[in-house]
Design a protein around this motif. Structure first.
Motif, PDB file in Angstrom:
ATOM      1  N   ALA A  66       0.826  -1.215   0.000  1.00 15.08           N
ATOM      2  CA  ALA A  66       0.000   0.000   0.000  1.00 15.08           C
ATOM      3  C   ALA A  66       0.855   1.258   0.000  1.00 15.08           C
ATOM      4  N   THR A  67       1.865   1.321   0.882  1.00 16.14           N
ATOM      5  CA  THR A  67       2.662   2.543   1.013  1.00 16.14           C
ATOM      6  C   THR A  67       3.640   2.725  -0.134  1.00 16.14           C
ATOM      7  N   ALA A  68       3.821   1.668  -0.977  1.00 16.06           N
ATOM      8  CA  ALA A  68       4.639   1.833  -2.179  1.00 16.06           C
ATOM      9  C   ALA A  68       3.871   2.587  -3.253  1.00 16.06           C
ATOM     10  N   GLU A  69       2.550   2.556  -3.167  1.00 19.47           N
ATOM     11  CA  GLU A  69       1.725   3.168  -4.202  1.00 19.47           C
ATOM     12  C   GLU A  69       0.809   4.258  -3.674  1.00 19.47           C
ATOM     13  N   TYR A  70       0.464   4.188  -2.383  1.00 27.19           N
ATOM     14  CA  TYR A  70      -0.481   5.130  -1.770  1.00 27.19           C
ATOM     15  C   TYR A  70       0.164   5.817  -0.572  1.00 27.19           C
ATOM     16  N   PRO A  71      -0.376   6.958  -0.176  1.00 26.51           N
ATOM     17  CA  PRO A  71       0.200   7.665   0.977  1.00 26.51           C
ATOM     18  C   PRO A  71       0.137   6.871   2.271  1.00 26.51           C
ATOM     19  N   ALA A  72      -0.892   6.015   2.434  1.00 26.63           N
ATOM     20  CA  ALA A  72      -1.046   5.306   3.699  1.00 26.63           C
ATOM     21  C   ALA A  72      -1.995   4.128   3.511  1.00 26.63           C
ATOM     22  N   LEU A  73      -2.053   3.280   4.535  1.00 26.60           N
ATOM     23  CA  LEU A  73      -2.971   2.143   4.567  1.00 26.60           C
ATOM     24  C   LEU A  73      -3.946   2.339   5.724  1.00 26.60           C
ATOM     25  N   ARG A  74      -5.199   2.164   5.426  1.00 24.52           N
ATOM     26  CA  ARG A  74      -6.257   2.300   6.436  1.00 24.52           C
ATOM     27  C   ARG A  74      -7.011   0.966   6.483  1.00 24.52           C
ATOM     28  N   ILE A  75      -7.134   0.397   7.683  1.00 20.67           N
ATOM     29  CA  ILE A  75      -7.729  -0.929   7.833  1.00 20.67           C
ATOM     30  C   ILE A  75      -8.937  -0.852   8.763  1.00 20.67           C
ATOM     31  N   GLY A  78       4.924   3.859  13.978  1.00 17.39           N
ATOM     32  CA  GLY A  78       5.741   4.715  13.126  1.00 17.39           C
ATOM     33  C   GLY A  78       5.414   4.622  11.656  1.00 17.39           C
ATOM     34  N   GLU A  79       4.470   3.767  11.294  1.00 13.80           N
ATOM     35  CA  GLU A  79       4.085   3.608   9.898  1.00 13.80           C
ATOM     36  C   GLU A  79       2.836   4.431   9.588  1.00 13.80           C
ATOM     37  N   ASP A  80       2.625   4.708   8.295  1.00 14.45           N
ATOM     38  CA  ASP A  80       1.417   5.412   7.881  1.00 14.45           C
ATOM     39  C   ASP A  80       0.281   4.409   7.770  1.00 14.45           C
ATOM     40  N   CYS A  81      -0.247   4.028   8.928  1.00  9.94           N
ATOM     41  CA  CYS A  81      -1.304   3.024   8.977  1.00  9.94           C
ATOM     42  C   CYS A  81      -2.187   3.300  10.181  1.00  9.94           C
ATOM     43  N   ILE A  82      -3.493   3.111  10.020  1.00 15.37           N
ATOM     44  CA  ILE A  82      -4.435   3.281  11.118  1.00 15.37           C
ATOM     45  C   ILE A  82      -5.476   2.176  11.011  1.00 15.37           C
TER      46      ILE A  82
END
Length: 493
Positions: A146-155, A185-189
């Motif tokens: 996800a973070t390779a292509e998008y700003p963040a991952l939301r689950i 520390g990752e762009d994930c919520i």
């Protein structure tokens, strides 16, 4: 059920979106709820709160569930993130319908890879039983992709699967601790969904203690009972938990005492300000009357000796003093609203409107106005204040009628223990950019040469309505008329 991640429809700007995107955090997730029309509850600010991006949603109905999940998903798509939704297979249609009804273009989001649906069998139970290592590997790969292509991952994930016979709550909580490490520390919520009716109380207790933020009963708050999962499993956790609980009780008690003291100070300050406004307004009346009287006396006594210019100056001064006195009178009425006792009694609104129309009869005849009043319900309030309220709104409707004869319609609808009144006219209307300003004191949209006034009338209306525990708002179209709405408590039979 799984939707493979395909190319984004804005693929050529993905690098820019990744580079420019704001970091994903708990605050970002709360922002979705604050700005959502579906989520009605309060959202507690998170000043000086250090916690991971992990929120637990406790719901007791589909409506309550989707009121939080839908804005959470929608915000992720609007921010250009990838949103991963883990659900029970038989519920996919219901989830898609809820997202679509909220204005989300599900097909486009799925086709682009921005929104992916996953079943329990391909995520948490990939090996036929819950395997924390397998699941962590799955989320790790999903985060990297996800973070390779998008700003963040939301689950967001439904968690009723953990009630199966093979999964233990201890295993799941241990897994939660490792998930926190993975996402830190990752762009994930993550928003975990828990059906309160399905889980035993003992399990819910553990879930509460292992999530830093909770949503329940239309309210999102920081969890005072949160225990970091790593500490949760340590041998000395019972002692640490007692210390945490006692500390929480002390902190909340001190905060409540401080809040009560602040409320008392504000109440005293507000009372002083109200009395100051009343006294100042009252004491200003006499000097203004004196100015007008002496100017008129000067004109009467020395009128023959004054030239046209001097006469004009005197007229300006008298008019200014008169307008100032009208403003002071308005301020005096405004300050009296809160000074009066709130011992309300049943009020016959039909009788109030009859008195208003009688008092305005001369203006009605001069303007050839038509006043149409439907049967109105009785309310609980102060008859004099309500007469001021209706008088201001009806007289404004006549004043701002434009070139044609005014038509004013007064009606009401019953809504539970409230009554929603409306005062509609066919006048000049209000530009949409100004509808939020008209209830402010001294805020006028027209010069005094166009329409004479003090700029206090609508502010007085709002204060009267609020004094009665109601709300007031306006719906208007420029050149097509205006309707004022307000609510009042109905009188019981």
């Amino acid at each position: 059920m799984s939707q493979d991640a395909g190319p984004s429809p804005q693929h050529d700007s993905l690098e820019e979106r990744v580079e420019d995107a704001e970091p994903l955090s708990v605050e970002s997730g709360l922002e979705a709820l604050r700005s959502s029309s579906e989520f009605r509850g309060p959202v507690e600010p998170l000043d000086d709160v250090e916690a991971n991006e992990h929120i637990a949603l406790f719901y007791e109905s589909r409506e309550e569930q989707f009121s939080a999940v839908v804005p959470f998903v929608r915000q992720g798509l609007e921010r250009g993130e990838r949103v991963m939704y883990v659900l029970e297979e038989h519920e996919e249609d219901e989830v898609i319908a809820a997202l679509s009804e909220a204005g989300i273009d599900v097909d486009t989001a799925v086709d682009s890879g921005a929104l992916t649906f996953h079943g329990i069998d391909e995520t948490y139970l990939r090996t036929g039983a819950f395997d924390p290592d397998e699941m962590l590997e799955f989320y790790g790969e999903a985060l990297a992709a996800a973070t390779a292509e998008y700003p963040a991952l939301r689950i967001t994930a439904d968690t009723r699967w953990i009630l199966d016979d093979q999964t233990t709550i201890e295993d799941f909580m241990a897994y939660e601790s490792r998930v926190n490490d993975l996402f830190r520390g990752e762009d994930c919520i993550a928003l975990c969904q828990y059906d309160r009716e399905a889980f035993p109380s003992a399990v819910l207790t553990d879930i509460v203690r292992t999530h830093p933020h909770l949503i329940y009963d239309g309210t999102l708050c920081h969890n005072f009972y949160y225990t970091p999962p790593r500490e949760y499993f340590e041998p000395d956790e019972p002692t640490r938990d007692v210390n945490r609980m006692l500390g929480t009780l002390v902190d909340r008690t001190e905060a409540k005492v401080e809040l009560n003291e602040t409320i008392e100070e504000l109440a005293e300050s507000n009372e002083r300000l109200k009395r100051f406004a009343y006294i100042a307004s009252h004491d200003l009346q006499e000097p203004l009357r004196m100015i007008s009287s002496y100017l008129q006396l000067l004109e009467n006594r020395y009128g023959e000796d004054l030239d046209d210019e001097a006469e004009e100056y005197i007229d300006f001064a008298v008019d200014g003093a008169d307008r100032m006195r009208e403003m002071v009178d308005g301020l005096l009425e405004y300050s009296r609203i809160d000074m009066q006792d709130a011992d309300f009694e049943p009020v016959d609104c039909d009788a109030v409107l009859e008195d208003v129309v009688t008092d305005l009869q001369l203006r009605i005849e001069e303007s050839d106005a038509a006043i149409v009043v439907e049967e109105l319900p009785a309310v609980v309030g102060d008859a004099n204040q309500l007469e001021q309220l209706f008088s201001n709104l009806v007289s404004n409707a006549i004043k701002y009628s434009g070139e044609g004869p005014p038509r004013v319609e007064v009606s009401a609808e019953r809504q539970g223990d409230r009554a929603v009144f409306s005062v509609a006219d066919n006048g000049i209307g209000i530009e949409s950019e100004y509808v939020d300003q008209i209830f402010e004191v001294f805020n006028r949209l027209h010069s005094n040469d166009e329409y004479r006034g003090t700029g206090i009338g609508l502010a007085l209306c709002r204060k009267i309505v609020r004094h009665h525990g109601g709300d007031i708002w306006v719906d208007s179209e420029l050149g097509a008329g205006t309707t004022f709405y307000f609510t009042l408590p109905r009188a019981t039979a």
